[in-house]
Design an enzyme around this catalytic site. Structure first.
Site, PDB file in Angstrom:
ATOM      1  N   TYR A  32     -31.523  -9.278  90.589  1.00  0.00           N
ATOM      2  CA  TYR A  32     -31.542  -8.271  91.361  1.00  0.00           C
ATOM      3  C   TYR A  32     -32.244  -7.548  90.739  1.00  0.00           C
ATOM      4  O   TYR A  32     -32.123  -6.371  89.921  1.00  0.00           O
ATOM      5  CB  TYR A  32     -30.089  -7.772  91.758  1.00  0.00           C
ATOM      6  CG  TYR A  32     -29.689  -6.571  92.654  1.00  0.00           C
ATOM      7  CD1 TYR A  32     -29.749  -7.041  93.901  1.00  0.00           C
ATOM      8  CD2 TYR A  32     -29.558  -5.178  92.400  1.00  0.00           C
ATOM      9  CE1 TYR A  32     -29.293  -6.211  94.768  1.00  0.00           C
ATOM     10  CE2 TYR A  32     -29.630  -3.799  93.570  1.00  0.00           C
ATOM     11  CZ  TYR A  32     -29.471  -5.106  94.689  1.00  0.00           C
ATOM     12  OH  TYR A  32     -29.355  -4.318  95.714  1.00  0.00           O
ATOM     13  N   HIS A  34     -35.463  -4.871  89.188  1.00  0.00           N
ATOM     14  CA  HIS A  34     -35.672  -4.048  89.830  1.00  0.00           C
ATOM     15  C   HIS A  34     -37.428  -3.541  88.918  1.00  0.00           C
ATOM     16  O   HIS A  34     -37.810  -4.483  88.237  1.00  0.00           O
ATOM     17  CB  HIS A  34     -34.956  -2.427  89.436  1.00  0.00           C
ATOM     18  CG  HIS A  34     -34.296  -2.936  87.673  1.00  0.00           C
ATOM     19  ND1 HIS A  34     -35.254  -2.636  86.671  1.00  0.00           N
ATOM     20  CD2 HIS A  34     -33.080  -3.314  87.596  1.00  0.00           C
ATOM     21  CE1 HIS A  34     -34.302  -3.342  85.347  1.00  0.00           C
ATOM     22  NE2 HIS A  34     -33.346  -3.731  86.220  1.00  0.00           N
ATOM     23  N   GLY A  36     -37.928  -2.029  85.827  1.00  0.00           N
ATOM     24  CA  GLY A  36     -38.086  -2.493  84.712  1.00  0.00           C
ATOM     25  C   GLY A  36     -37.981  -4.317  84.527  1.00  0.00           C
ATOM     26  O   GLY A  36     -39.555  -4.986  83.607  1.00  0.00           O
ATOM     27  N   HIS A  37     -37.190  -4.933  85.796  1.00  0.00           N
ATOM     28  CA  HIS A  37     -37.953  -6.354  85.363  1.00  0.00           C
ATOM     29  C   HIS A  37     -39.331  -6.792  85.291  1.00  0.00           C
ATOM     30  O   HIS A  37     -40.106  -7.846  85.228  1.00  0.00           O
ATOM     31  CB  HIS A  37     -37.355  -7.464  86.046  1.00  0.00           C
ATOM     32  CG  HIS A  37     -35.634  -7.253  85.731  1.00  0.00           C
ATOM     33  ND1 HIS A  37     -34.922  -6.870  86.762  1.00  0.00           N
ATOM     34  CD2 HIS A  37     -34.822  -7.649  84.784  1.00  0.00           C
ATOM     35  CE1 HIS A  37     -33.491  -6.672  86.522  1.00  0.00           C
ATOM     36  NE2 HIS A  37     -34.079  -7.205  85.314  1.00  0.00           N
ATOM     37  N   GLN A 148     -36.391  -3.446  76.221  1.00  0.00           N
ATOM     38  CA  GLN A 148     -35.783  -2.257  74.922  1.00  0.00           C
ATOM     39  C   GLN A 148     -34.304  -1.731  75.261  1.00  0.00           C
ATOM     40  O   GLN A 148     -33.992  -1.815  74.783  1.00  0.00           O
ATOM     41  CB  GLN A 148     -36.715  -1.781  74.519  1.00  0.00           C
ATOM     42  CG  GLN A 148     -36.936  -0.114  73.563  1.00  0.00           C
ATOM     43  CD  GLN A 148     -36.183  -0.967  72.443  1.00  0.00           C
ATOM     44  OE1 GLN A 148     -36.103  -2.232  72.228  1.00  0.00           O
ATOM     45  NE2 GLN A 148     -35.491   0.563  71.115  1.00  0.00           N
ATOM     46  N   GLN A 153     -29.180  -6.166  72.306  1.00  0.00           N
ATOM     47  CA  GLN A 153     -29.534  -7.585  72.532  1.00  0.00           C
ATOM     48  C   GLN A 153     -30.779  -8.063  72.054  1.00  0.00           C
ATOM     49  O   GLN A 153     -31.703  -9.532  72.122  1.00  0.00           O
ATOM     50  CB  GLN A 153     -29.527  -8.020  74.331  1.00  0.00           C
ATOM     51  CG  GLN A 153     -30.050  -9.449  74.524  1.00  0.00           C
ATOM     52  CD  GLN A 153     -30.032  -9.338  76.626  1.00  0.00           C
ATOM     53  OE1 GLN A 153     -28.974  -9.639  77.170  1.00  0.00           O
ATOM     54  NE2 GLN A 153     -30.918  -8.928  77.108  1.00  0.00           N
ATOM     55  N   VAL A 176     -38.563   0.928  81.578  1.00  0.00           N
ATOM     56  CA  VAL A 176     -38.512   2.005  82.611  1.00  0.00           C
ATOM     57  C   VAL A 176     -37.587   2.393  83.497  1.00  0.00           C
ATOM     58  O   VAL A 176     -36.663   2.392  83.176  1.00  0.00           O
ATOM     59  CB  VAL A 176     -38.936   0.587  83.772  1.00  0.00           C
ATOM     60  CG1 VAL A 176     -39.749   1.284  84.717  1.00  0.00           C
ATOM     61  CG2 VAL A 176     -39.985  -0.387  82.840  1.00  0.00           C
ATOM     62  N   ARG A 187     -27.674  -2.163  87.416  1.00  0.00           N
ATOM     63  CA  ARG A 187     -26.180  -1.339  87.466  1.00  0.00           C
ATOM     64  C   ARG A 187     -25.882  -0.373  88.755  1.00  0.00           C
ATOM     65  O   ARG A 187     -24.786   0.767  88.853  1.00  0.00           O
ATOM     66  CB  ARG A 187     -25.426  -1.922  86.645  1.00  0.00           C
ATOM     67  CG  ARG A 187     -24.623  -2.774  86.315  1.00  0.00           C
ATOM     68  CD  ARG A 187     -23.091  -3.019  85.267  1.00  0.00           C
ATOM     69  NE  ARG A 187     -23.128  -4.753  84.994  1.00  0.00           N
ATOM     70  CZ  ARG A 187     -23.584  -5.405  83.922  1.00  0.00           C
ATOM     71  NH1 ARG A 187     -24.308  -5.138  83.083  1.00  0.00           N
ATOM     72  NH2 ARG A 187     -22.886  -5.886  83.617  1.00  0.00           N
TER      73      ARG A 187
HETATM   74  O1  PAF Z   1     -30.157  -9.248  80.072  1.00  0.00           O
HETATM   75  C1  PAF Z   1     -30.295  -9.612  81.219  1.00  0.00           C
HETATM   76  O2  PAF Z   1     -30.096  -9.764  81.714  1.00  0.00           O
HETATM   77  C2  PAF Z   1     -29.124 -10.365  80.199  1.00  0.00           C
HETATM   78  O3  PAF Z   1     -28.461 -10.808  79.384  1.00  0.00           O
HETATM   79  C3  PAF Z   1     -29.594 -12.523  79.795  1.00  0.00           C
HETATM   80  C4  PAF Z   1     -30.837 -12.455  78.453  1.00  0.00           C
HETATM   81  C5  PAF Z   1     -30.852 -12.639  81.305  1.00  0.00           C
HETATM   82  C6  PAF Z   1     -29.121 -13.140  79.357  1.00  0.00           C
HETATM   83  O4  PAF Z   1     -28.119 -13.538  80.307  1.00  0.00           O
END
Ligand code: PAF
Length: 279
Positions: A32, A34, A36-37, A148, A153, A176, A187
């Site tokens: 999904y 966005h 940021g990705h 970030q 994580q 972003v 989300r």
């Molecule tokens: O940040 C995420 O989208 C998830 O936690 C990850 C790093 C892909 C692990 O499932």
């Protein structure tokens, strides 16, 4: 763009790329996509010859009452967006291939995983560390890029890679934001119109914390209290945690300083959002 669902095929493809001397970059995602990705994918395309985007909604990082079942999914849309941003391989394994019958190993990063989001979501970071370890072992990238926004994580992954001698460089991509400051997140699609308006309060509160710090306030408790008050002025907002921490150790900092991280998780209605800012 090549889409791979089979773990063995992904391994072989990476082995060939490595044998040709190509640098492989991995962007792990739950899909999904966005902006940021997409920013992380573009960043990776500048650093690597081959950009693998993994797309896997990882069940082991969701608690029993969380949104695993309704987490947004759209493979066709993600494929087009990823390709446009420079992804060369989309790795989208099946859940039963990632967690076959008898799967029994959990990767746990102690300490760092127990606080902040980890305290609120027990087991969450075990699921994250386990799946990221698996993805790194399957894809064998030279570098992997994490956002970030999920700062805890990223810290946990950096620790895991160091502790387990995984020999991959972990790079952080910037948060972003939407034009009004809301950090991009898959989300955000859960928010109603009124909630979307209230959700800007996370960024406003971080901005308040920063301006209090800039005008000389250093006592974290007082600054965090002001931030909390601002957030709770919104009808739909409920703070889950709000902290000032050292970004490496994630330990609370009673005194703010340059480099300290203000971080929070806030429910806007039923939707849990996180955000952070490094002073
Ligand atoms: O940040 C995420 O989208 C998830 O936690 C990850 C790093 C892909 C692990 O499932």
């Amino acid at each position: 763009l090549r889409t791979i669902t089979d773990i063995g095929e992904m391994r072989t493809s990476s082995a060939c790329l490595r044998a040709e001397g190509r640098v492989i970059g991995l962007v792990p995602t739950m899909g999904y996509l966005h902006d940021g990705h997409l920013r992380l994918i573009r960043m990776t395309a500048e650093l690597a010859d081959s950009v693998v985007v993994s797309l896997f909604v990882n069940p082991t990082q969701f608690g029993p009452s969380e949104d695993y079942g309704r987490y947004p999914r759209d493979l066709a849309r993600d494929t087009a967006l990823a390709e446009d941003a420079g992804c060369t391989v989309l790795f989208a394994p099946e859940t039963r291939a990632m967690y076959p019958e008898g799967h029994a190993t959990i990767v746990r990063v102690t300490g760092l995983a127990d606080r902040m989001c980890g305290a609120a979501r027990p087991g969450h970071f075990d699921g994250v560390a386990t799946v990221v370890a698996k993805l790194l072992n399957i894809v064998r990238p030279h570098l992997a890029v994490f956002g970030q926004k999920d700062a805890q994580q990223a810290t946990i992954i950096e620790r895991m890679v160091l502790d387990l001698d995984m020999g991959v460089e972990i790079i952080r991509g910037p948060i972003v934001r939407e034009p009004d400051g809301l950090a991009m997140s898959s989300r955000n699609s859960y928010l109603s119109g009124d909630e979307r308006a209230d959700a800007t309060v996370l960024f406003e509160a971080l901005g308040l914390g920063r301006s209090l710090f800039r005008s000389g306030a250093t006592g974290a408790a007082k600054v965090l209290e002001e931030m909390r008050r601002l957030i709770e002025s919104k009808a739909s907002a409920r703070v889950q945690y709000i902290v000032a921490v050292d970004p490496q150790t994630l330990e609370d900092l009673p005194e703010l300083r340059t480099g300290a991280m203000l971080a929070m998780a806030v429910f806007i209605g039923e939707t849990r959002l996180i955000d952070n800012l490094v002073l």
